[in-house]
Design a protein around this motif. Structure first.
Motif, PDB file in Angstrom:
ATOM      1  N   ALA A  42       0.647  -1.303  13.897  1.00 29.16           N
ATOM      2  CA  ALA A  42      -0.272  -2.286  13.227  1.00 29.16           C
ATOM      3  C   ALA A  42      -0.323  -1.668  12.007  1.00 29.16           C
ATOM      4  O   ALA A  42      -0.455  -0.624  11.650  1.00 29.16           O
ATOM      5  N   THR A  43      -0.468  -2.575  10.926  1.00 33.87           N
ATOM      6  CA  THR A  43      -1.057  -2.176   9.608  1.00 33.87           C
ATOM      7  C   THR A  43      -2.402  -1.770   9.414  1.00 33.87           C
ATOM      8  O   THR A  43      -3.104  -1.941  10.370  1.00 33.87           O
ATOM      9  N   HIS A  59       1.746   2.063   7.065  1.00 37.66           N
ATOM     10  CA  HIS A  59       1.632   1.711   5.894  1.00 37.66           C
ATOM     11  C   HIS A  59       2.607   0.438   5.679  1.00 37.66           C
ATOM     12  O   HIS A  59       3.723   0.398   6.273  1.00 37.66           O
ATOM     13  N   ASP A  60       2.057  -0.588   4.655  1.00 35.29           N
ATOM     14  CA  ASP A  60       3.109  -1.661   4.720  1.00 35.29           C
ATOM     15  C   ASP A  60       4.112  -1.153   3.713  1.00 35.29           C
ATOM     16  O   ASP A  60       3.970  -0.236   2.892  1.00 35.29           O
ATOM     17  N   ALA A  61       5.393  -1.598   4.135  1.00 32.94           N
ATOM     18  CA  ALA A  61       6.553  -1.081   3.390  1.00 32.94           C
ATOM     19  C   ALA A  61       7.030  -1.918   2.268  1.00 32.94           C
ATOM     20  O   ALA A  61       6.600  -3.056   2.224  1.00 32.94           O
ATOM     21  N   GLN A  62       7.122  -1.229   1.065  1.00 35.16           N
ATOM     22  CA  GLN A  62       7.575  -1.967   0.100  1.00 35.16           C
ATOM     23  C   GLN A  62       8.960  -2.824   0.411  1.00 35.16           C
ATOM     24  O   GLN A  62       9.306  -3.715  -0.272  1.00 35.16           O
ATOM     25  N   MET A  76       0.788  -1.071   0.010  1.00 34.10           N
ATOM     26  CA  MET A  76       0.063   0.000   0.027  1.00 34.10           C
ATOM     27  C   MET A  76       0.816   1.319  -0.039  1.00 34.10           C
ATOM     28  O   MET A  76       1.858   1.194   0.589  1.00 34.10           O
ATOM     29  N   ARG A  77       0.204   2.358  -0.601  1.00 31.91           N
ATOM     30  CA  ARG A  77       1.139   3.236  -0.744  1.00 31.91           C
ATOM     31  C   ARG A  77       0.424   4.523   0.189  1.00 31.91           C
ATOM     32  O   ARG A  77      -0.872   4.463   0.245  1.00 31.91           O
ATOM     33  N   GLY A  78       1.078   5.572   0.393  1.00 26.40           N
ATOM     34  CA  GLY A  78       0.409   6.662   1.459  1.00 26.40           C
ATOM     35  C   GLY A  78      -0.127   7.896   0.548  1.00 26.40           C
ATOM     36  O   GLY A  78       0.317   8.827   0.308  1.00 26.40           O
ATOM     37  N   LYS A  79      -1.426   7.330   0.173  1.00 23.81           N
ATOM     38  CA  LYS A  79      -2.223   8.483  -0.625  1.00 23.81           C
ATOM     39  C   LYS A  79      -2.796   9.361   0.286  1.00 23.81           C
ATOM     40  O   LYS A  79      -3.253  10.476  -0.245  1.00 23.81           O
ATOM     41  N   GLY A 122       5.691  10.149   7.490  1.00 20.27           N
ATOM     42  CA  GLY A 122       6.230   9.343   6.806  1.00 20.27           C
ATOM     43  C   GLY A 122       5.437   7.973   6.750  1.00 20.27           C
ATOM     44  O   GLY A 122       4.320   8.054   5.734  1.00 20.27           O
ATOM     45  N   GLN A 123       5.476   6.776   7.246  1.00 24.56           N
ATOM     46  CA  GLN A 123       4.628   5.484   7.102  1.00 24.56           C
ATOM     47  C   GLN A 123       3.759   5.581   8.001  1.00 24.56           C
ATOM     48  O   GLN A 123       2.810   4.691   8.337  1.00 24.56           O
ATOM     49  N   GLN A 124       4.066   6.474   9.317  1.00 30.77           N
ATOM     50  CA  GLN A 124       2.841   6.361  10.413  1.00 30.77           C
ATOM     51  C   GLN A 124       1.569   7.268  10.020  1.00 30.77           C
ATOM     52  O   GLN A 124       1.518   8.456   9.609  1.00 30.77           O
ATOM     53  N   MET A 125       0.483   6.840  10.344  1.00 30.30           N
ATOM     54  CA  MET A 125      -0.873   7.653   9.622  1.00 30.30           C
ATOM     55  C   MET A 125      -1.670   7.789  11.056  1.00 30.30           C
ATOM     56  O   MET A 125      -1.687   6.713  11.996  1.00 30.30           O
TER      57      MET A 125
END
Length: 277
Positions: free
Chosen positions: A242-243, A229-232, A1-4, A184-187
């Motif tokens: 958590a995802t 976010h799930d990392a590539q 998943m990407r950070g949209k 970053g990846q944290q939402m």
């Protein structure tokens, strides 16, 4: 998943991308088919100019007498037709890379949104979308057609542990508000007075699939949701947490289960770069 969803978004109750039927509302004008130019609302004054900005982000600002949109034409089309990215196909390459600032204004101001009920706010927002569609057809010579494809989707259901959403106590004017921030990846997301249908629509942008509400819940809910976010690729500085799939179940008592179903898709037939105003 990407950070949209890394920016704070103006979430609007829009008529097009969710598969389930919307709640009953007062009779609305019979708008033309989405891809057919015709008698739909339009702005009284429009300006379009090229700008240099990130083509992966977009801006939508509403005002009392119009609105401003900034970004690539592809992002404006997604807004105008209430589509997720996976629901838009075709078109020249520049629609995703060239960026624009568009202003649309009306001679008469809108009614005070804080004094409108939910159905009236929805009708106003639908009118704004129709106006942007007119703008795209007029200034970008946008042409398209609709189709339906059988695609992977997710169904939003209540998890085995039970629903953990909190019924809202907010006034009508404060419902349907959503804030989503990312570092970053944290939402982090908060929302007030959402239906589960709206929650499903919101999740669709994050998981790159249509999400259909199958919870059977009919209330309006407040929520707070934190996920990573799930990392590539794995990296040492990846945040822990958590995802989205895990966070939904643990924090809200909801679950996304894979399925297949019909998904409305808009195909771009042609578009042209406009002249600068």
């Amino acid at each position: 998943m990407r950070g949209k969803l890394c920016a704070v978004l103006m979430w609007i109750a829009l008529p097009f991308a969710v598969a389930q039927q919307p709640a009953a509302a007062p009779a609305q004008p019979a708008w033309p088919e989405p891809c057919v130019a015709g008698a739909r609302p339009s702005f009284d004054v429009v300006s379009v100019k090229p700008i240099e900005t990130n083509s992966h982000s977009s801006t939508v600002h509403g005002g009392p007498d119009g609105m401003m949109l900034g970004g690539a034409l592809r992002r404006m089309i997604l807004y105008a037709y209430n589509l997720h990215d996976f629901q838009l196909m075709g078109g020249p390459d520049w629609i995703a890379t060239s960026t624009w600032e568009v202003h649309g204004k009306d001679d008469a101001p809108d009614p005070d949104a804080s004094k409108l009920n939910e159905a009236e706010r929805k009708a106003l927002n639908e009118r704004r979308m129709q106006q942007v569609q007119s703008l795209l057809m007029d200034r970008f010579k946008f042409k398209c057609h609709m189709t339906t494809k059988e695609l992977p989707i997710y169904e939003l259901v209540v998890a085995k542990g039970g629903m953990k959403l909190k019924e809202t106590a907010a006034d009508q004017a404060k419902r349907d508000s959503t804030s989503i921030n990312g570092h970053g990846q944290q939402m982090h997301a908060t929302a007030t007075g959402l239906s589960t249908e709206r929650i499903a629509a919101l999740l669709g942008s994050e998981v790159d699939r249509l999400v259909v509400d199958k919870t059977g819940l009919t209330g309006r809910y407040d929520l707070t949701l934190d996920w990573v976010h799930d990392a590539q690729e794995e990296s040492a500085d990846m945040p822990s947490g958590a995802t989205l799939f895990t966070a939904l179940e643990e924090q809200l008592g909801l679950k996304l289960q894979p399925a297949k179903g019909p998904v409305p898709v808009l195909v771009i037939d042609s578009a042209e770069k406009p002249g600068e105003d």
